[in-house]
Design an enzyme around this catalytic site. Structure first.
Site, short mmCIF file in Angstrom:
data_model
loop_
_atom_site.label_atom_id
_atom_site.label_comp_id
_atom_site.label_asym_id
_atom_site.label_seq_id
_atom_site.Cartn_x
_atom_site.Cartn_y
_atom_site.Cartn_z
N PHE A 19 0.86 -1.19 0.00
CA PHE A 19 0.00 0.00 0.00
C PHE A 19 0.89 1.24 0.00
CE2 PHE A 19 -2.83 2.93 2.56
CZ PHE A 19 -3.96 2.89 1.74
N LEU A 44 0.77 4.90 0.35
CA LEU A 44 0.11 6.17 0.67
C LEU A 44 1.11 7.12 1.34
CD1 LEU A 44 -2.66 7.69 0.75
CD2 LEU A 44 -3.02 6.72 3.03
N ILE A 65 6.91 1.73 3.84
CA ILE A 65 6.02 0.81 3.13
C ILE A 65 6.33 -0.63 3.53
CG2 ILE A 65 5.27 0.04 0.83
CD1 ILE A 65 4.58 3.02 1.60
N GLN A 124 -0.71 -8.62 45.54
CA GLN A 124 -1.86 -7.91 44.98
C GLN A 124 -1.52 -6.94 43.84
OE1 GLN A 124 -3.92 -6.23 48.34
NE2 GLN A 124 -5.07 -8.11 48.68
N GLU A 126 -1.23 3.67 10.40
CA GLU A 126 -2.67 3.54 10.08
C GLU A 126 -3.53 4.47 10.96
OE1 GLU A 126 -4.30 0.28 8.40
OE2 GLU A 126 -2.45 -0.84 8.10
N SER A 171 -2.85 7.65 17.28
CA SER A 171 -3.92 7.72 18.30
C SER A 171 -4.53 9.11 18.30
CB SER A 171 -3.37 7.38 19.68
OG SER A 171 -3.19 5.99 19.78
N1 CAA Z 1 -14.24 5.90 3.66
C1 CAA Z 1 -14.66 6.54 2.56
N2 CAA Z 1 -14.67 7.87 2.42
C2 CAA Z 1 -14.22 8.60 3.44
C3 CAA Z 1 -13.74 8.01 4.62
C4 CAA Z 1 -13.79 6.59 4.71
N3 CAA Z 1 -13.37 5.97 5.81
N4 CAA Z 1 -13.34 8.97 5.46
C5 CAA Z 1 -13.56 10.13 4.82
N5 CAA Z 1 -14.09 9.91 3.61
C6 CAA Z 1 -14.52 10.92 2.64
C7 CAA Z 1 -15.48 11.88 3.32
O1 CAA Z 1 -16.81 11.39 3.28
C8 CAA Z 1 -15.30 13.13 2.49
O2 CAA Z 1 -16.06 12.99 1.31
P1 CAA Z 1 -16.99 14.19 0.74
O3 CAA Z 1 -16.02 15.25 0.38
O4 CAA Z 1 -17.70 13.60 -0.41
O5 CAA Z 1 -17.89 14.57 1.88
C9 CAA Z 1 -13.83 13.09 2.11
O6 CAA Z 1 -13.43 11.71 2.21
C10 CAA Z 1 -12.96 13.92 3.01
O7 CAA Z 1 -13.10 13.40 4.32
P2 CAA Z 1 -12.76 14.19 5.65
O8 CAA Z 1 -13.36 15.57 5.55
O9 CAA Z 1 -13.14 13.33 6.78
O10 CAA Z 1 -11.20 14.35 5.57
P3 CAA Z 1 -10.23 15.10 6.55
O11 CAA Z 1 -9.39 16.02 5.80
O12 CAA Z 1 -10.98 15.59 7.73
O13 CAA Z 1 -9.21 13.94 6.97
C11 CAA Z 1 -8.28 12.44 8.53
C12 CAA Z 1 -9.49 13.09 7.86
C13 CAA Z 1 -8.98 11.68 9.63
C14 CAA Z 1 -7.27 13.39 9.15
C15 CAA Z 1 -7.61 11.55 7.51
O14 CAA Z 1 -6.81 12.29 6.62
C16 CAA Z 1 -6.81 10.46 8.16
O15 CAA Z 1 -7.34 9.45 8.56
N6 CAA Z 1 -5.46 10.64 8.26
C17 CAA Z 1 -4.60 9.59 8.73
C18 CAA Z 1 -4.05 8.85 7.58
C19 CAA Z 1 -3.42 7.56 7.95
O16 CAA Z 1 -4.02 6.73 8.61
N7 CAA Z 1 -2.21 7.36 7.45
C20 CAA Z 1 -1.54 6.13 7.61
C21 CAA Z 1 -1.00 5.71 6.28
S1 CAA Z 1 -0.99 4.02 5.87
C22 CAA Z 1 0.01 3.21 6.89
O17 CAA Z 1 0.31 3.66 7.94
C23 CAA Z 1 0.46 1.85 6.45
C24 CAA Z 1 1.90 1.56 6.40
O18 CAA Z 1 2.29 0.58 5.82
C25 CAA Z 1 2.86 2.42 7.13
#
Ligand code: CAA
Length: 403
Positions: A123, A125, A157, A281, A365, A368
């Site tokens: 993945f 991102l 990644i 305890q 992901e 917190s």
């Molecule tokens: N599913 C589908 N659509 C979603 C969604 C979901 N879970 N969450 C939000 N959306 C949609 C919303 O409905 C919205 O759509 P509309 O414009 O049509 O209304 C749009 O996406 C924008 O959503 P938000 O307004 O909620 O977005 P935001 O800017 O407030 O962002 C956030 C929210 C919670 C900060 C988000 O950016 C987030 O979760 N950030 C963390 C990212 C993350 O987890 N990164 C980890 C990367 S991967 C990893 O770690 C793996 C690895 O291997 C290292």
């Protein structure tokens, strides 16, 4: 409400527990020390069918439900986080996104070999400059005839040097007024010209896992590899995270359980002040908290899996599960070390590895802090789940088991 696991759930739980205890546990410390992934891990997980566990049989999967995926993650992480991470990226973040958003042709091309474990998936991102702030990622994809030219760097990644397919997120419209709408998702074959990758070492935990970087330089990708429509990438990434976070939460429950089991065993062996330490305890209090955390963890992740089975949106519940359980696993591993005293501080016992392994999941992901913002947002009515063009398909045993 029925909390009973089905005979199929118990069967898969036992199979994975057996694999973990007999095949992984004996050598895991050594791989962890060497900061290498055992080359047998992925082929063995493929052979056992774990890599296609909750995918329909007609796409090469095993036809189990999403609860089975959670149980598998718990069992794997009770042994070592590196194995659960495989499920998070290969299944949670990549394969389930293809199941949800891919066309039938894309499912045949990407999902079938992934479900069979012939190809591994990752993945793409996170970038060197972007983790939580997904909407502002820097990678670009420019149209060139019926292809796209992709440039950019992805960092942290999992399976970077091991996987064949990467679900890559790039800006197709860097000037979009709403930056969420400028992102598009692509499946890129890691063998494509211009794709380079490497491993990262020196992590605090998950040392027996594979973590690295992947770069794209003028990588030509046909439009058939675009997942979803242009501009749908942010939603695809977020919905993939709903599944990835589920695997992380369920897995972290495995660390709590392993910390509890190790602590109970040690508390009955070790004597202090004339009695086994389990009779003191303050040791009992730590054990009681582990029991409490484990039970809450199970309820939270099983509820998220149950919602997935019903095809219902579970962003809030999954985020809550991931946040609570990863924090709770770190606390449990930390207290397990305390119960083990100085022995817990050395790698003679597994608990020091549990602590190191549990730490990363509080960051990846969704930190917190991100989950706290989400929970507060739902409670205050600032956040609500919009409609999606493609939802994760509801689990239907007939459809899943159809040849
Ligand atoms: N599913 C589908 N659509 C979603 C969604 C979901 N879970 N969450 C939000 N959306 C949609 C919303 O409905 C919205 O759509 P509309 O414009 O049509 O209304 C749009 O996406 C924008 O959503 P938000 O307004 O909620 O977005 P935001 O800017 O407030 O962002 C956030 C929210 C919670 C900060 C988000 O950016 C987030 O979760 N950030 C963390 C990212 C993350 O987890 N990164 C980890 C990367 S991967 C990893 O770690 C793996 C690895 O291997 C290292």
């Amino acid at each position: 409400m029925d909390f009973t696991l089905t005979p199929e759930h118990l069967m898969i739980q036992n199979l994975v527990r057996d694999f973990g205890q007999k095949e992984v546990q004996p050598t895991i410390k050594e791989w962890d020390r060497q900061q290498q992934m055992n080359p047998e891990t992925l082929p063995r997980m493929a052979e056992l069918g774990i890599l296609g566990i909750c995918l329909p049989v007609k796409y090469g999967g095993q036809g189990f439900d999403y609860i089975a995926l959670g149980l598998v993650c718990e069992e794997l992480e009770a042994i070592d986080t590196s194995l659960r991470v495989v499920m998070s990226v290969h299944m949670g973040l990549n394969s389930l996104a293809v199941l949800q958003w891919g066309t039938e042709a894309q499912k045949q091309r990407f999902l079938v070999p992934q479900a069979k474990g012939e190809k591994y998936a990752m993945f793409g991102l996170t970038e060197p400059g972007v983790g939580s702030d997904v909407a502002n990622l820097a990678s670009t994809a420019k149209r060139d005839g019926s292809d796209y030219l992709i440039n950019g760097e992805k960092m942290w990644i999992s399976l970077a040097t091991k996987a064949h397919h990467i679900l890559w997120f790039a800006k197709t419209d860097p000037n979009a007024k709403n930056p969420h709408e400028g992102i598009t998702a692509f499946m890129i074959d890691a063998g494509t010209k211009g794709v380079t990758c490497g491993d990262l070492h020196g992590k605090l935990g998950v040392r027996a896992g594979s973590t690295g970087w992947v770069n794209c330089s003028e990588v030509r990708v046909p439009q058939e590899n675009r997942i979803g429509e242009e501009g749908e990438g942010f939603k695809i990434a977020m919905s993939a995270l709903d599944n990835g976070r589920y695997t992380v939460g369920a897995g972290a429950a495995g660390i709590i359980r392993a910390s509890l089991e190790a602590s109970v065993k040690y508390a009955k062996e070790r004597q202090a002040f004339g009695k086994e330490i389990g009779k003191h305890q303050l040791v009992q209090q730590k054990i009681a908290y582990m029991v409490q955390r484990y039970e809450i963890a199970r309820l939270l992740y099983l509820r998220a899996g149950w919602l997935k089975n019903l095809g219902r949106r579970n962003t809030r519940e999954t985020s809550l599960a991931k946040w609570y359980i990863t924090d709770a696993s770190f606390e449990s591993a930390n207290e397990a070390i305390q119960i083990h005293g100085a022995y817990g501080y050395s790698d003679e016992y597994d608990v020091e590895r549990y602590l190191r392994n549990s730490r990363g999941a509080i960051i990846y992901e969704g930190t917190s802090e991100i989950h706290q913002l989400m929970q507060a947002g739902y409670a205050l009515g600032y956040r609500e789940d919009g409609e999606l063009r493609c939802e994760l398909p509801k689990y239907d045993p007939k459809v899943w088991q159809e040849e």
